[in-house]
Design a protein around this motif. Structure first.
Motif, PDB file in Angstrom:
ATOM      1  N   GLU A 174       3.064   5.661   6.015  1.00 46.20           N
ATOM      2  CA  GLU A 174       3.134   4.253   6.381  1.00 46.20           C
ATOM      3  C   GLU A 174       3.085   3.427   5.111  1.00 46.20           C
ATOM      4  O   GLU A 174       2.264   3.681   4.222  1.00 46.20           O
ATOM      5  CB  GLU A 174       1.989   3.865   7.315  1.00 46.20           C
ATOM      6  CG  GLU A 174       2.045   4.552   8.671  1.00 46.20           C
ATOM      7  CD  GLU A 174       0.995   4.014   9.635  1.00 46.20           C
ATOM      8  OE1 GLU A 174       0.314   3.030   9.275  1.00 46.20           O
ATOM      9  OE2 GLU A 174       0.874   4.568  10.735  1.00 46.20           O
ATOM     10  N   ASP A 175       3.947   2.433   5.026  1.00 42.47           N
ATOM     11  CA  ASP A 175       3.994   1.597   3.831  1.00 42.47           C
ATOM     12  C   ASP A 175       2.636   0.962   3.570  1.00 42.47           C
ATOM     13  O   ASP A 175       1.994   0.430   4.481  1.00 42.47           O
ATOM     14  CB  ASP A 175       5.051   0.493   4.006  1.00 42.47           C
ATOM     15  CG  ASP A 175       6.469   1.050   3.991  1.00 42.47           C
ATOM     16  OD1 ASP A 175       6.635   2.168   3.469  1.00 42.47           O
ATOM     17  OD2 ASP A 175       7.384   0.383   4.507  1.00 42.47           O
ATOM     18  N   GLY A 176       2.205   1.038   2.325  1.00 40.40           N
ATOM     19  CA  GLY A 176       0.940   0.423   1.930  1.00 40.40           C
ATOM     20  C   GLY A 176      -0.288   1.205   2.314  1.00 40.40           C
ATOM     21  O   GLY A 176      -1.407   0.711   2.133  1.00 40.40           O
ATOM     22  N   ALA A 177      -0.115   2.424   2.867  1.00 36.02           N
ATOM     23  CA  ALA A 177      -1.284   3.209   3.283  1.00 36.02           C
ATOM     24  C   ALA A 177      -1.082   4.694   2.976  1.00 36.02           C
ATOM     25  O   ALA A 177      -1.574   5.546   3.705  1.00 36.02           O
ATOM     26  CB  ALA A 177      -1.568   3.004   4.774  1.00 36.02           C
ATOM     27  N   ARG A 178      -0.364   4.998   1.900  1.00 32.54           N
ATOM     28  CA  ARG A 178      -0.080   6.399   1.555  1.00 32.54           C
ATOM     29  C   ARG A 178      -1.176   6.952   0.639  1.00 32.54           C
ATOM     30  O   ARG A 178      -0.905   7.433  -0.475  1.00 32.54           O
ATOM     31  CB  ARG A 178       1.291   6.491   0.894  1.00 32.54           C
ATOM     32  CG  ARG A 178       2.436   6.169   1.859  1.00 32.54           C
ATOM     33  CD  ARG A 178       3.772   6.089   1.112  1.00 32.54           C
ATOM     34  NE  ARG A 178       4.011   7.266   0.294  1.00 32.54           N
ATOM     35  CZ  ARG A 178       4.511   8.408   0.747  1.00 32.54           C
ATOM     36  NH1 ARG A 178       4.821   8.525   2.029  1.00 32.54           N
ATOM     37  NH2 ARG A 178       4.714   9.421  -0.069  1.00 32.54           N
ATOM     38  N   GLY A 179      -2.394   6.887   1.120  1.00 38.83           N
ATOM     39  CA  GLY A 179      -3.526   7.323   0.314  1.00 38.83           C
ATOM     40  C   GLY A 179      -3.552   8.808   0.034  1.00 38.83           C
ATOM     41  O   GLY A 179      -4.224   9.263  -0.896  1.00 38.83           O
ATOM     42  N   TYR A 200      -5.488   3.442   4.120  1.00 39.25           N
ATOM     43  CA  TYR A 200      -5.187   4.807   4.567  1.00 39.25           C
ATOM     44  C   TYR A 200      -6.304   5.349   5.451  1.00 39.25           C
ATOM     45  O   TYR A 200      -6.059   5.848   6.562  1.00 39.25           O
ATOM     46  CB  TYR A 200      -4.995   5.688   3.333  1.00 39.25           C
ATOM     47  CG  TYR A 200      -4.982   7.178   3.567  1.00 39.25           C
ATOM     48  CD1 TYR A 200      -3.839   7.833   4.021  1.00 39.25           C
ATOM     49  CD2 TYR A 200      -6.112   7.956   3.297  1.00 39.25           C
ATOM     50  CE1 TYR A 200      -3.822   9.208   4.200  1.00 39.25           C
ATOM     51  CE2 TYR A 200      -6.106   9.330   3.469  1.00 39.25           C
ATOM     52  CZ  TYR A 200      -4.957   9.950   3.923  1.00 39.25           C
ATOM     53  OH  TYR A 200      -4.946  11.320   4.108  1.00 39.25           O
ATOM     54  N   PHE A 201      -7.525   5.243   4.989  1.00 38.18           N
ATOM     55  CA  PHE A 201      -8.649   5.767   5.777  1.00 38.18           C
ATOM     56  C   PHE A 201      -8.832   4.982   7.079  1.00 38.18           C
ATOM     57  O   PHE A 201      -9.097   5.567   8.132  1.00 38.18           O
ATOM     58  CB  PHE A 201      -9.933   5.730   4.951  1.00 38.18           C
ATOM     59  CG  PHE A 201      -9.992   6.766   3.869  1.00 38.18           C
ATOM     60  CD1 PHE A 201      -9.897   8.112   4.179  1.00 38.18           C
ATOM     61  CD2 PHE A 201     -10.139   6.407   2.544  1.00 38.18           C
ATOM     62  CE1 PHE A 201      -9.948   9.080   3.189  1.00 38.18           C
ATOM     63  CE2 PHE A 201     -10.201   7.358   1.544  1.00 38.18           C
ATOM     64  CZ  PHE A 201     -10.097   8.697   1.868  1.00 38.18           C
ATOM     65  N   PHE A 202      -8.687   3.669   7.018  1.00 39.59           N
ATOM     66  CA  PHE A 202      -8.877   2.870   8.225  1.00 39.59           C
ATOM     67  C   PHE A 202      -7.797   3.166   9.257  1.00 39.59           C
ATOM     68  O   PHE A 202      -8.072   3.269  10.458  1.00 39.59           O
ATOM     69  CB  PHE A 202      -8.878   1.381   7.889  1.00 39.59           C
ATOM     70  CG  PHE A 202      -9.112   0.497   9.079  1.00 39.59           C
ATOM     71  CD1 PHE A 202     -10.364   0.445   9.682  1.00 39.59           C
ATOM     72  CD2 PHE A 202      -8.084  -0.249   9.628  1.00 39.59           C
ATOM     73  CE1 PHE A 202     -10.592  -0.345  10.799  1.00 39.59           C
ATOM     74  CE2 PHE A 202      -8.304  -1.050  10.746  1.00 39.59           C
ATOM     75  CZ  PHE A 202      -9.556  -1.096  11.331  1.00 39.59           C
ATOM     76  N   ARG A 203      -6.552   3.336   8.797  1.00 41.45           N
ATOM     77  CA  ARG A 203      -5.469   3.629   9.735  1.00 41.45           C
ATOM     78  C   ARG A 203      -5.673   4.990  10.391  1.00 41.45           C
ATOM     79  O   ARG A 203      -5.455   5.149  11.601  1.00 41.45           O
ATOM     80  CB  ARG A 203      -4.130   3.583   8.991  1.00 41.45           C
ATOM     81  CG  ARG A 203      -2.933   3.845   9.890  1.00 41.45           C
ATOM     82  CD  ARG A 203      -2.769   2.755  10.916  1.00 41.45           C
ATOM     83  NE  ARG A 203      -1.644   3.040  11.796  1.00 41.45           N
ATOM     84  CZ  ARG A 203      -1.704   2.974  13.116  1.00 41.45           C
ATOM     85  NH1 ARG A 203      -2.841   2.612  13.720  1.00 41.45           N
ATOM     86  NH2 ARG A 203      -0.649   3.230  13.849  1.00 41.45           N
ATOM     87  N   PRO A 213     -11.934  -3.030   0.293  1.00 45.85           N
ATOM     88  CA  PRO A 213     -10.935  -3.511   1.259  1.00 45.85           C
ATOM     89  C   PRO A 213      -9.658  -3.984   0.564  1.00 45.85           C
ATOM     90  O   PRO A 213      -9.678  -4.421  -0.588  1.00 45.85           O
ATOM     91  CB  PRO A 213     -11.653  -4.663   1.958  1.00 45.85           C
ATOM     92  CG  PRO A 213     -13.111  -4.365   1.789  1.00 45.85           C
ATOM     93  CD  PRO A 213     -13.225  -3.695   0.442  1.00 45.85           C
ATOM     94  N   GLU A 214      -8.565  -3.864   1.300  1.00 45.47           N
ATOM     95  CA  GLU A 214      -7.230  -4.299   0.869  1.00 45.47           C
ATOM     96  C   GLU A 214      -6.555  -3.337  -0.106  1.00 45.47           C
ATOM     97  O   GLU A 214      -5.399  -3.549  -0.461  1.00 45.47           O
ATOM     98  CB  GLU A 214      -7.266  -5.714   0.257  1.00 45.47           C
ATOM     99  CG  GLU A 214      -7.848  -6.769   1.183  1.00 45.47           C
ATOM    100  CD  GLU A 214      -7.188  -6.791   2.553  1.00 45.47           C
ATOM    101  OE1 GLU A 214      -5.957  -6.627   2.622  1.00 45.47           O
ATOM    102  OE2 GLU A 214      -7.893  -6.962   3.549  1.00 45.47           O
TER     103      GLU A 214
END
Length: 552
Positions: free
Chosen positions: A410-415, A457-460, A450-451
């Motif tokens: 997912e864009d912005g969440a590739r942790g 990534y973890f929150f999603r 945050p942000e």
């Protein structure tokens, strides 16, 4: 106790008084996304289970605890979804089962346990032994297993909490029938978190078979009790929080040494009251070449403190770790043993430092509490612990580039990209460079900020696994209910069981025990009279006095 109209100390016990309308102590309360017990998926699952009075669960064996923990989670899930009746847990008497069953199933040596679920539903969990199949050849074992289940009679629903017997998910549906193997009409095959074996549902009476949840992060729902939330707001001060955790760990500590329990309670209460950071570590007992992992972690935490990114004491709680700190790491940290006479006092002292506490294995209830109270990411090795962190909304660091680091495109969440990069040196086979330590420090900082991409990534992932579709057991049961609905068929009505009037918040399944000592000679001794399992030395049974016999 109420007595004063102005701040001060209680004249009865000396504790600092707290404003009941505006508490002065800011607690770190958990904010786990609540499980949606009223979703359509859950309602369908409940509707299917309410017509059953017997569920048959086959416990597959394995050397570790992973499949056993998954089987236990399946049993707990059936209870949580409102089932009333009997759950048969079928297990073998091979060495792995005799060692792990007492760890994962309460009152195993008594043959069963009576449970009250969250809705007051009454359940009897029976442990039924499928004996000596592991001693037979393949075809003889298959015939003996088939005869065993035929002799038990037909049940409506069979469940595999984890199974390697039906192929990988990439291979599609298996040729063999889980329902026929268990002598049931319906069957559900589930797997531990991120396990690459097939998950499926089956109705043998109508030849309905469907593979489910391919490449999915769905797993077992885990909810951890919160001793602080049970306190009324006016009692949420440090003395009461410390007392609540000490009561909890004492009640759930099993055979763990009392000094270790005091240490665990101190770490939990100090973290919750904001007096220290808590970073649990688990998996270094399996991390054979990883002698540098813990040292790398200490160096990274020290780097963060130098930057001012984190403030205050840090407790690194190393559960079952094998390795000691090197001299360099000891310059910046204090190693302690959880069973040390003064370790609990060391944790509660207001000194700004890094403490590295080495602990023996802990019962699941205490292990989950430590994970749930982490204020820094938990260091782990296996996918089951990953699932626990994702269920709790706790960030983590993994030492292995495997299923313990889920991919999230997912864009912005590739942790996952940053986490996998760390495994090149977190495995600990050699000393990390200063640049690698700084990279680890950046990831720890981003995981709690945050942000950032890693935080998202973890929150999603937390959102995904806590959604109703993330509950693989409820999803599978809902599939069977949907199948019956398409056919216009209804399960036969059964006599309702009167629920217990005083319903409890969670199943009354007591905490898991500490892993028994592994036998040095690969022999497990059992009692032929009262079925006491898990002894690793010959002698007489402590329960009934009968002579113990070797089983392997």
């Amino acid at each position: 106790m109420f007595a004063s109209l102005s701040p001060g100390t209680c004249f009865k016990c000396g504790a600092t008084l707290v404003d009941v309308d505006r508490p002065q102590q800011v607690l770190r309360l958990r904010r786990t996304i609540p499980y949606d017990g009223e979703s359509d998926v859950v309602r369908r699952a409940r509707r299917f289970l309410e017509k059953l009075r017997l569920v048959r669960m086959k416990q597959d064996s394995c050397p570790g605890t992973g499949h056993f923990a998954a089987g236990r989670a399946a049993v707990d899930g059936v209870i949580r979804l409102g089932f009333s009746g009997t759950i048969e847990v079928i297990y073998g008497n091979d060495e792995d089962s005799l060692r792990n069953m007492p760890l994962c199933y309460e009152q195993f040596e008594r043959g069963g346990v009576d449970v009250v679920g969250p809705a007051g539903n009454r359940v009897r969990v029976e442990y039924v032994c499928l004996r000596d199949v592991h001693r037979l050849g393949l075809m003889d074992a298959l015939r003996a297993t088939q005869q065993f289940f035929q002799n038990r009679g037909r049940a409506m629903l069979g469940v595999y909490g984890a199974s390697d017997g039906y192929g990988a998910e990439d291979d599609g549906l298996p040729w063999n029938s889980p329902a026929a193997d268990l002598n049931t009409r319906f069957a559900i095959v589930l797997q531990p978190f991120a396990w690459n074996q097939v998950r499926m549902v089956e109705d043998a009476a109508t030849d309905y078979r469907e593979q489910i949840l391919e490449k999915s992060l769905a797993s077992y729902i885990i909810d951890v009790p919160d001793p602080v939330a049970q306190l009324p707001p006016y009692q949420r001060n440090e003395p009461q929080v410390a007392r609540a955790f000490q009561t909890f760990v004492t009640a759930n500590g099993g055979t763990v040494d009392a000094t270790v329990l005091r240490t665990v309670a101190a770490a939990l209460s100090q973290a919750v009251c904001g007096r220290c950071h808590l970073m649990p570590v688990y998996g270094l007992h399996a991390n054979y070449p990883g002698e540098w992992t813990l040292n790398t972690l200490v160096r990274a935490v020290h780097a963060l403190r130098k930057r001012g990114a984190i403030e205050g004491p840090v407790v690194i709680f190393n559960i079952r770790g094998n390795y000691e700190l090197d001299l360099e790491s000891r310059r910046w940290s204090t190693p302690l043993a959880a069973n040390g006479a003064r370790t609990a006092e060391e944790i509660t002292e207001p000194l700004d430092r890094i403490l590295v506490v080495r602990s023996p294995g802990l019962p699941t209830a205490l292990f989950q509490q430590l994970a749930s109270r982490a204020t820094l990411p938990m260091l782990l090795e296996g996918a089951n612990t990953t699932n626990l962190c994702l269920q709790l909304g706790v960030p983590f660091l993994a030492v292995s580039n495997n299923a313990s680091i889920p991919t999230l495109d997912e864009d912005g969440a590739r942790g996952h990209v940053a986490l996998r990069s760390l495994t090149e040196f977190l495995w600990g086979k050699q000393r990390a460079t200063d640049e690698q330590v700084e990279e680890l420090a950046d990831v720890i900082r981003d995981s709690i900020t945050p942000e950032t991409e890693l935080f998202k990534y973890f929150f999603r992932l937390h959102q995904l696994v806590r959604a109703p579709e993330g509950d693989q057991l409820a999803f599978a049961l809902a599939k069977l209910d949907e199948h019956l609905g398409r056919r216009g068929e209804h399960l036969p009505d059964v006599a309702p069981l009167v629920p217990v009037q005083q319903a409890v918040a969670s199943p009354e399944v007591l905490t898991l025990r500490l892993r028994p000592r592994e036998p040095s000679d690969s022999v497990v001794y059992t009692c032929p009279s009262c079925r006491t399992f898990g002894r690793v030395s010959p002698g007489t049974c402590p329960r009934c006095g009968a002579r113990l016999t070797a089983t392997g």
